[in-house]
Scaffold this active site. Structure first.
Site, PDB file in Angstrom:
ATOM      1  N   ASP A 222      44.961  62.918 -19.971  1.00  0.00           N
ATOM      2  CA  ASP A 222      44.061  64.022 -19.648  1.00  0.00           C
ATOM      3  C   ASP A 222      44.194  65.232 -20.560  1.00  0.00           C
ATOM      4  O   ASP A 222      43.783  66.345 -20.194  1.00  0.00           O
ATOM      5  CB  ASP A 222      44.283  64.464 -18.187  1.00  0.00           C
ATOM      6  CG  ASP A 222      45.717  64.891 -17.919  1.00  0.00           C
ATOM      7  OD1 ASP A 222      46.585  64.686 -18.791  1.00  0.00           O
ATOM      8  OD2 ASP A 222      45.974  65.418 -16.821  1.00  0.00           O
TER       9      ASP A 222
ATOM     10  N   ASP B 130      48.408  59.988 -17.671  1.00  0.00           N
ATOM     11  CA  ASP B 130      47.071  60.363 -17.175  1.00  0.00           C
ATOM     12  C   ASP B 130      46.003  60.434 -18.257  1.00  0.00           C
ATOM     13  O   ASP B 130      44.810  60.435 -17.940  1.00  0.00           O
ATOM     14  CB  ASP B 130      47.131  61.705 -16.450  1.00  0.00           C
ATOM     15  CG  ASP B 130      47.914  61.629 -15.154  1.00  0.00           C
ATOM     16  OD1 ASP B 130      47.930  60.548 -14.544  1.00  0.00           O
ATOM     17  OD2 ASP B 130      48.512  62.645 -14.751  1.00  0.00           O
TER      18      ASP B 130
ATOM     19  N   ARG C 173      45.595  61.979 -10.256  1.00  0.00           N
ATOM     20  CA  ARG C 173      45.224  62.983  -9.258  1.00  0.00           C
ATOM     21  C   ARG C 173      43.995  63.782  -9.683  1.00  0.00           C
ATOM     22  O   ARG C 173      43.144  64.113  -8.886  1.00  0.00           O
ATOM     23  CB  ARG C 173      46.413  63.925  -9.014  1.00  0.00           C
ATOM     24  CG  ARG C 173      46.168  64.951  -7.898  1.00  0.00           C
ATOM     25  CD  ARG C 173      47.432  65.703  -7.545  1.00  0.00           C
ATOM     26  NE  ARG C 173      48.395  64.841  -6.893  1.00  0.00           N
ATOM     27  CZ  ARG C 173      49.504  64.385  -7.468  1.00  0.00           C
ATOM     28  NH1 ARG C 173      49.776  64.696  -8.717  1.00  0.00           N
ATOM     29  NH2 ARG C 173      50.332  63.600  -6.816  1.00  0.00           N
TER      30      ARG C 173
ATOM     31  N   ARG D 102      61.631  69.285 -13.364  1.00  0.00           N
ATOM     32  CA  ARG D 102      60.770  70.442 -13.160  1.00  0.00           C
ATOM     33  C   ARG D 102      61.666  71.683 -13.186  1.00  0.00           C
ATOM     34  O   ARG D 102      62.812  71.631 -12.755  1.00  0.00           O
ATOM     35  CB  ARG D 102      60.064  70.356 -11.803  1.00  0.00           C
ATOM     36  CG  ARG D 102      59.368  69.027 -11.534  1.00  0.00           C
ATOM     37  CD  ARG D 102      58.111  68.849 -12.336  1.00  0.00           C
ATOM     38  NE  ARG D 102      57.446  67.587 -12.034  1.00  0.00           N
ATOM     39  CZ  ARG D 102      56.345  67.161 -12.642  1.00  0.00           C
ATOM     40  NH1 ARG D 102      55.789  67.901 -13.583  1.00  0.00           N
ATOM     41  NH2 ARG D 102      55.798  66.003 -12.321  1.00  0.00           N
TER      42      ARG D 102
ATOM     43  N   THR E 122      51.990  61.585 -21.313  1.00  0.00           N
ATOM     44  CA  THR E 122      51.565  61.513 -19.915  1.00  0.00           C
ATOM     45  C   THR E 122      50.699  60.292 -19.710  1.00  0.00           C
ATOM     46  O   THR E 122      49.831  59.990 -20.549  1.00  0.00           O
ATOM     47  CB  THR E 122      50.783  62.772 -19.500  1.00  0.00           C
ATOM     48  OG1 THR E 122      50.149  62.547 -18.226  1.00  0.00           O
ATOM     49  CG2 THR E 122      49.706  63.140 -20.509  1.00  0.00           C
TER      50      THR E 122
ATOM     51  N   GLY F 133      56.463  64.759 -15.791  1.00  0.00           N
ATOM     52  CA  GLY F 133      56.525  63.348 -15.419  1.00  0.00           C
ATOM     53  C   GLY F 133      56.853  62.472 -16.617  1.00  0.00           C
ATOM     54  O   GLY F 133      56.360  62.703 -17.717  1.00  0.00           O
TER      55      GLY F 133
ATOM     56  N   ASP G 217      50.343  68.574 -19.574  1.00  0.00           N
ATOM     57  CA  ASP G 217      49.801  69.923 -19.709  1.00  0.00           C
ATOM     58  C   ASP G 217      50.779  71.016 -19.278  1.00  0.00           C
ATOM     59  O   ASP G 217      50.864  72.072 -19.908  1.00  0.00           O
ATOM     60  CB  ASP G 217      48.470  70.057 -18.954  1.00  0.00           C
ATOM     61  CG  ASP G 217      48.582  69.702 -17.487  1.00  0.00           C
ATOM     62  OD1 ASP G 217      49.653  69.256 -17.040  1.00  0.00           O
ATOM     63  OD2 ASP G 217      47.572  69.876 -16.778  1.00  0.00           O
TER      64      ASP G 217
END
Length: 328
Positions: free
Chosen positions: A135, A133, A177, A77, A131, A16, A108
């Protein structure tokens, strides 16, 4: 481990997109030029590596990209890279171009690919956490997170205008998510009535009681932030459940979606990306392989990729406590 002499470094973005990726590419390329290296752009991530979409980069390629969102190297992807045959094709293309090391910018999944590639073919690589996120372990913040939070809060501020005008209850769904970092920061920064994140399940009954209490306190509008991966469901599902128990509320749902991935990167993301881009190239030159460059307590650190992608990084309990206090 023997340190390889770096002459040519490939740079790619994968997974992403995140605001600040272009700034990271630019920094890595400029650092490469500073150390008299040849820098190559690998377009469309690992898929481009397999399809030989690899081009030498010049100064003109990175002009005026610092302020742009997205990634000019594109991203994709790659199901084929997940196969041994696909990775072998990618390796042969890197050999053909004489590429000695890789700077991989992504989340990740992207860093997992770099780690596997290093294990199988010994291609030195350093990951840069790109990212929204936030995370990945091994860094206080990931590239794009600050911009995504700013975008979410700006949108929520505008939603509050109409919520207040009509005494409405809005459920606003933000990205996240598996991680609630955007949600909890948006909740604190936008004075949300409640914040629902994947890490913690808030029973619908408790949310109902909180909304009832705010009604008694004469709150004229209510905004509930929902991370898309919340254990209680998405914003639409939760809104439907609340409507059954609080039918007098005028309820609306707004899903911010990919809006959070776009836009010019914030000053914080530009600086973070620039520092990590330089750190990644210098790390490769100094023999730091199969690691992710990050910043912890304003210091550059290198964390093994295997640890960065599986390490535990969750929303700070203190942030969740503060959000709860401020929502009352």
């Amino acid at each position: 481990m023997e340190i390889k002499t770096m002459k040519r470094i490939g740079v790619l973005t994968s997974g992403g997109d995140a605001p600040g990726m272009n700034a990271a590419i630019r920094a890595a390329v400029r650092a490469g030029f500073f150390y008299n290296l040849e820098m190559y752009g690998i377009y469309r991530g690992y898929e481009g590596m397999i399809q030989d979409e690899i081009k030498k980069l010049e100064s003109k390629n990175i002009a005026h990209v610092l302020e742009r969102g997205g990634t000019f190297l594109k991203s994709a992807r790659s199901a084929e890279f997940r196969t041994a045959e696909g990775r072998n094709k990618a390796y042969e293309n890197l050999k053909k171009h004489g590429i000695d090391g890789l700077v991989v910018i992504g989340g990740d999944g992207s860093l997992t690919g770099a780690h596997l590639f290093y294990q199988e073919y010994g291609i030195p690589s350093i990951g840069i956490p790109g990212t929204i996120d936030n995370d990945l372990a091994g860094t206080d913040h990931t590239i794009g997170f600050d911009t995504a939070c700013n975008t979410a809060i700006e949108a929520i501020d505008k939603i509050r205008n109409t919520a207040t005008s009509h005494d409405r209850l809005f459920f606003v769904e933000v990205m996240g998510r598996d991680a609630g970092f955007i949600a909890i920061n948006a909740g604190i920064g936008s004075a949300a009535a409640a914040t629902l994140i994947p890490e913690k399940k808030m029973p619908i009954e408790r949310l109902v009681e909180r909304l009832k209490a705010r009604t008694k306190a004469m709150k004229t509008s209510n905004i509930v932030i929902v991370a898309e991966g919340g254990k209680s469901g998405g914003a639409t599902e939760i809104a439907q459940k609340i409507k059954k128990q609080l039918p007098y509320y005028d309820i609306k749902v707004t899903i911010l979606g990919h809006l959070q991935r776009g836009g010019a990167p914030s000053s914080s993301d530009r600086v973070l990306a620039s520092k990590l881009g330089v750190a990644a190239v210098e790390g490769l030159i100094n023999g730091k392989y199969d690691v992710m460059a990050g910043i912890i307590n304003n210091k550059i650190v290198f964390t093994p990729i295997a640890k960065a992608i599986i390490g535990s990084k969750e929303v700070d309990e203190d942030d969740f406590r503060i959000a709860k206090i401020l929502s009352t």
